[in-house]
Design a protein around this motif. Structure first.
Motif, PDB file in Angstrom:
ATOM      1  N   SER A  11      -8.139   5.399 -10.452  1.00 16.99           N
ATOM      2  CA  SER A  11      -8.173   4.136  -9.717  1.00 16.99           C
ATOM      3  C   SER A  11      -7.140   4.124  -8.590  1.00 16.99           C
ATOM      4  CB  SER A  11      -7.927   2.981 -10.683  1.00 16.99           C
ATOM      5  OG  SER A  11      -7.866   1.774  -9.994  1.00 16.99           O
ATOM      6  N   ILE A  12      -5.958   4.623  -8.857  1.00 17.59           N
ATOM      7  CA  ILE A  12      -4.912   4.679  -7.825  1.00 17.59           C
ATOM      8  C   ILE A  12      -5.328   5.619  -6.697  1.00 17.59           C
ATOM      9  CG2 ILE A  12      -2.544   5.433  -7.382  1.00 17.59           C
ATOM     10  CD1 ILE A  12      -1.877   4.371 -10.212  1.00 17.59           C
ATOM     11  N   ILE A  13      -5.940   6.751  -7.038  1.00 18.81           N
ATOM     12  CA  ILE A  13      -6.410   7.685  -6.011  1.00 18.81           C
ATOM     13  C   ILE A  13      -7.497   7.035  -5.158  1.00 18.81           C
ATOM     14  CG2 ILE A  13      -7.667   9.855  -5.672  1.00 18.81           C
ATOM     15  CD1 ILE A  13      -6.107  10.935  -8.112  1.00 18.81           C
ATOM     16  N   THR A  18      -9.262   4.409  -0.139  1.00 18.57           N
ATOM     17  CA  THR A  18      -9.691   3.177   0.529  1.00 18.57           C
ATOM     18  C   THR A  18      -8.760   2.825   1.681  1.00 18.57           C
ATOM     19  OG1 THR A  18     -10.625   2.367  -1.539  1.00 18.57           O
ATOM     20  CG2 THR A  18     -10.178   0.736   0.167  1.00 18.57           C
ATOM     21  N   ILE A  19      -7.474   2.896   1.448  1.00 20.90           N
ATOM     22  CA  ILE A  19      -6.494   2.590   2.503  1.00 20.90           C
ATOM     23  C   ILE A  19      -6.637   3.572   3.659  1.00 20.90           C
ATOM     24  CG2 ILE A  19      -4.019   2.557   3.020  1.00 20.90           C
ATOM     25  CD1 ILE A  19      -3.614   1.479   0.150  1.00 20.90           C
ATOM     26  N   PHE A  20      -6.807   4.864   3.342  1.00 21.63           N
ATOM     27  CA  PHE A  20      -6.970   5.867   4.391  1.00 21.63           C
ATOM     28  C   PHE A  20      -8.230   5.621   5.205  1.00 21.63           C
ATOM     29  CE2 PHE A  20      -8.530  10.064   5.779  1.00 21.63           C
ATOM     30  CZ  PHE A  20      -7.493  10.390   6.637  1.00 21.63           C
ATOM     31  N   ALA A  21      -9.332   5.242   4.539  1.00 19.56           N
ATOM     32  CA  ALA A  21     -10.583   4.986   5.251  1.00 19.56           C
ATOM     33  C   ALA A  21     -10.467   3.752   6.141  1.00 19.56           C
ATOM     34  CB  ALA A  21     -11.730   4.823   4.254  1.00 19.56           C
ATOM     35  N   ILE A  22      -9.746   2.732   5.689  1.00 16.57           N
ATOM     36  CA  ILE A  22      -9.546   1.540   6.515  1.00 16.57           C
ATOM     37  C   ILE A  22      -8.716   1.876   7.749  1.00 16.57           C
ATOM     38  CG2 ILE A  22      -8.414  -0.718   6.584  1.00 16.57           C
ATOM     39  CD1 ILE A  22      -9.304  -1.067   3.660  1.00 16.57           C
ATOM     40  N   ILE A  23      -7.659   2.672   7.553  1.00 12.76           N
ATOM     41  CA  ILE A  23      -6.833   3.084   8.698  1.00 12.76           C
ATOM     42  C   ILE A  23      -7.662   3.898   9.684  1.00 12.76           C
ATOM     43  CG2 ILE A  23      -4.895   4.576   9.358  1.00 12.76           C
ATOM     44  CD1 ILE A  23      -3.522   3.662   6.758  1.00 12.76           C
ATOM     45  N   CYS A  24      -8.496   4.800   9.165  1.00 11.22           N
ATOM     46  CA  CYS A  24      -9.363   5.599  10.053  1.00 11.22           C
ATOM     47  C   CYS A  24     -10.349   4.713  10.806  1.00 11.22           C
ATOM     48  CB  CYS A  24     -10.110   6.644   9.246  1.00 11.22           C
ATOM     49  SG  CYS A  24      -9.078   7.994   8.694  1.00 11.22           S
ATOM     50  N   ALA A  25     -10.875   3.702  10.140  1.00 13.84           N
ATOM     51  CA  ALA A  25     -11.848   2.821  10.792  1.00 13.84           C
ATOM     52  C   ALA A  25     -11.212   2.047  11.940  1.00 13.84           C
ATOM     53  CB  ALA A  25     -12.446   1.857   9.775  1.00 13.84           C
ATOM     54  N   PHE A  26      -9.951   1.681  11.788  1.00 11.92           N
ATOM     55  CA  PHE A  26      -9.288   0.918  12.847  1.00 11.92           C
ATOM     56  C   PHE A  26      -8.766   1.790  13.979  1.00 11.92           C
ATOM     57  CE2 PHE A  26      -8.619  -2.478   9.564  1.00 11.92           C
ATOM     58  CZ  PHE A  26      -9.452  -3.393  10.177  1.00 11.92           C
ATOM     59  N   THR A  27      -8.521   3.061  13.713  1.00 14.03           N
ATOM     60  CA  THR A  27      -7.906   3.903  14.743  1.00 14.03           C
ATOM     61  C   THR A  27      -8.882   4.843  15.433  1.00 14.03           C
ATOM     62  OG1 THR A  27      -7.294   5.553  13.080  1.00 14.03           O
ATOM     63  CG2 THR A  27      -5.665   3.863  13.617  1.00 14.03           C
ATOM     64  N   VAL A  43     -19.173   4.501   8.863  1.00 15.68           N
ATOM     65  CA  VAL A  43     -19.049   5.371   7.687  1.00 15.68           C
ATOM     66  C   VAL A  43     -17.712   5.150   6.999  1.00 15.68           C
ATOM     67  CG1 VAL A  43     -18.859   7.779   6.960  1.00 15.68           C
ATOM     68  CG2 VAL A  43     -20.691   7.096   8.498  1.00 15.68           C
ATOM     69  N   CYS A  44     -16.638   5.021   7.759  1.00 18.17           N
ATOM     70  CA  CYS A  44     -15.321   4.775   7.161  1.00 18.17           C
ATOM     71  C   CYS A  44     -15.273   3.430   6.442  1.00 18.17           C
ATOM     72  CB  CYS A  44     -14.231   4.837   8.232  1.00 18.17           C
ATOM     73  SG  CYS A  44     -13.866   6.492   8.803  1.00 18.17           S
ATOM     74  N   ILE A  45     -15.876   2.419   7.017  1.00 15.23           N
ATOM     75  CA  ILE A  45     -15.911   1.108   6.365  1.00 15.23           C
ATOM     76  C   ILE A  45     -16.738   1.170   5.085  1.00 15.23           C
ATOM     77  CG2 ILE A  45     -16.764  -1.256   6.618  1.00 15.23           C
ATOM     78  CD1 ILE A  45     -15.930  -1.039   9.589  1.00 15.23           C
ATOM     79  N   ALA A  46     -17.853   1.898   5.102  1.00  8.15           N
ATOM     80  CA  ALA A  46     -18.673   2.043   3.900  1.00  8.15           C
ATOM     81  C   ALA A  46     -17.928   2.798   2.809  1.00  8.15           C
ATOM     82  CB  ALA A  46     -19.979   2.763   4.241  1.00  8.15           C
ATOM     83  N   ALA A  48     -14.703   2.941   2.466  1.00  6.09           N
ATOM     84  CA  ALA A  48     -13.641   2.061   1.993  1.00  6.09           C
ATOM     85  C   ALA A  48     -14.170   1.017   1.019  1.00  6.09           C
ATOM     86  CB  ALA A  48     -12.952   1.376   3.175  1.00  6.09           C
ATOM     87  N   SER A  49     -15.328   0.444   1.318  1.00 10.01           N
ATOM     88  CA  SER A  49     -15.861  -0.580   0.420  1.00 10.01           C
ATOM     89  C   SER A  49     -16.305   0.006  -0.910  1.00 10.01           C
ATOM     90  CB  SER A  49     -17.007  -1.320   1.094  1.00 10.01           C
ATOM     91  OG  SER A  49     -18.056  -0.435   1.381  1.00 10.01           O
ATOM     92  N   VAL A  50     -16.939   1.169  -0.891  1.00 10.94           N
ATOM     93  CA  VAL A  50     -17.383   1.794  -2.143  1.00 10.94           C
ATOM     94  C   VAL A  50     -16.187   2.237  -2.979  1.00 10.94           C
ATOM     95  CG1 VAL A  50     -18.589   3.792  -3.089  1.00 10.94           C
ATOM     96  CG2 VAL A  50     -19.631   2.467  -1.268  1.00 10.94           C
ATOM     97  N   CYS A  51     -15.232   2.912  -2.357  1.00 10.76           N
ATOM     98  CA  CYS A  51     -14.058   3.370  -3.107  1.00 10.76           C
ATOM     99  C   CYS A  51     -13.222   2.198  -3.611  1.00 10.76           C
ATOM    100  CB  CYS A  51     -13.193   4.291  -2.244  1.00 10.76           C
ATOM    101  SG  CYS A  51     -13.915   5.902  -1.964  1.00 10.76           S
ATOM    102  N   GLY A  52     -13.124   1.148  -2.823  1.00 10.94           N
ATOM    103  CA  GLY A  52     -12.376  -0.029  -3.266  1.00 10.94           C
ATOM    104  C   GLY A  52     -13.023  -0.703  -4.456  1.00 10.94           C
ATOM    105  N   SER A  53     -14.352  -0.825  -4.418  1.00 11.84           N
ATOM    106  CA  SER A  53     -15.022  -1.449  -5.562  1.00 11.84           C
ATOM    107  C   SER A  53     -14.918  -0.584  -6.804  1.00 11.84           C
ATOM    108  CB  SER A  53     -16.481  -1.742  -5.225  1.00 11.84           C
ATOM    109  OG  SER A  53     -17.167  -0.553  -4.951  1.00 11.84           O
ATOM    110  N   PHE A  54     -15.044   0.735  -6.647  1.00 11.86           N
ATOM    111  CA  PHE A  54     -14.881   1.616  -7.803  1.00 11.86           C
ATOM    112  C   PHE A  54     -13.452   1.601  -8.335  1.00 11.86           C
ATOM    113  CE2 PHE A  54     -18.719   4.350  -6.580  1.00 11.86           C
ATOM    114  CZ  PHE A  54     -19.534   3.613  -7.420  1.00 11.86           C
ATOM    115  N   ALA A  55     -12.474   1.445  -7.448  1.00 16.61           N
ATOM    116  CA  ALA A  55     -11.086   1.373  -7.900  1.00 16.61           C
ATOM    117  C   ALA A  55     -10.849   0.130  -8.761  1.00 16.61           C
ATOM    118  CB  ALA A  55     -10.138   1.373  -6.701  1.00 16.61           C
ATOM    119  N   VAL A  56     -11.393  -0.991  -8.325  1.00 19.44           N
ATOM    120  CA  VAL A  56     -11.249  -2.232  -9.105  1.00 19.44           C
ATOM    121  C   VAL A  56     -11.954  -2.106 -10.445  1.00 19.44           C
ATOM    122  CG1 VAL A  56     -11.894  -4.668  -9.158  1.00 19.44           C
ATOM    123  CG2 VAL A  56     -10.915  -3.693  -7.094  1.00 19.44           C
TER     124      VAL A  56
END
Length: 126
Positions: A11-13, A18-27, A43-46, A48-56
């Motif tokens: 979950s932490i990974i 997710t954080i890395f994908a969000i940063i990539c999406a913004f930059t 693709v980065c936003i997708a 991030a959303s999938v990894c974030g939901s799986f992390a939760v």
């Protein structure tokens, strides 16, 4: 190591991905002849959303692996259902010519919804 500790590490990974994908999406910036920055951003936003939901989900259900399996099947089934509707919309509006963009995600939706239903039956029987 116990399964709950391993699931919390996973979950932490996933949160870090997710954080890395969000940063990539913004930059992401692009220019030139073949500008694919919008596609890469989506693709980065997708991711991030999938990894974030799986992390939760993995964090919340790390104690009960049976519930974790059922919830993962449910989330993946919903993701493919959304992709089915998007593909259907693109085929109906003639933006894409191939109906496979809607049929293939529908097949995966059916597979994962059957797996979810079977895991819920196993959970209810015990």
């Amino acid at each position: 190591m116990k399964k709950d500790v391993i699931l919390k590490i996973i979950s932490i990974i996933l949160v870090l991905v997710t954080i890395f994908a969000i940063i990539c999406a913004f930059t992401i910036r692009g220019s030139g002849f073949l500008d694919v920055s919008n596609i890469a951003r989506i693709v980065c936003i997708a991711i991030a959303s999938v990894c974030g939901s799986f992390a939760v989900i993995t964090w919340k259900y790390s104690k009960n692996v049976k519930q974790l399996k059922a919830k993962v099947f449910l989330v993946v089934s919903l993701i493919f259902a959304i992709l089915t509707f998007i593909g259907g919309y693109l085929v109906i509006t003639h933006k894409l010519d191939n109906a496979g963009y809607s049929v293939i995600p529908m097949l995966f939706t059916l597979i994962f919804s059957i797996l979810y239903r079977n895991s819920k039956k196993e959970e209810d029987n015990k």
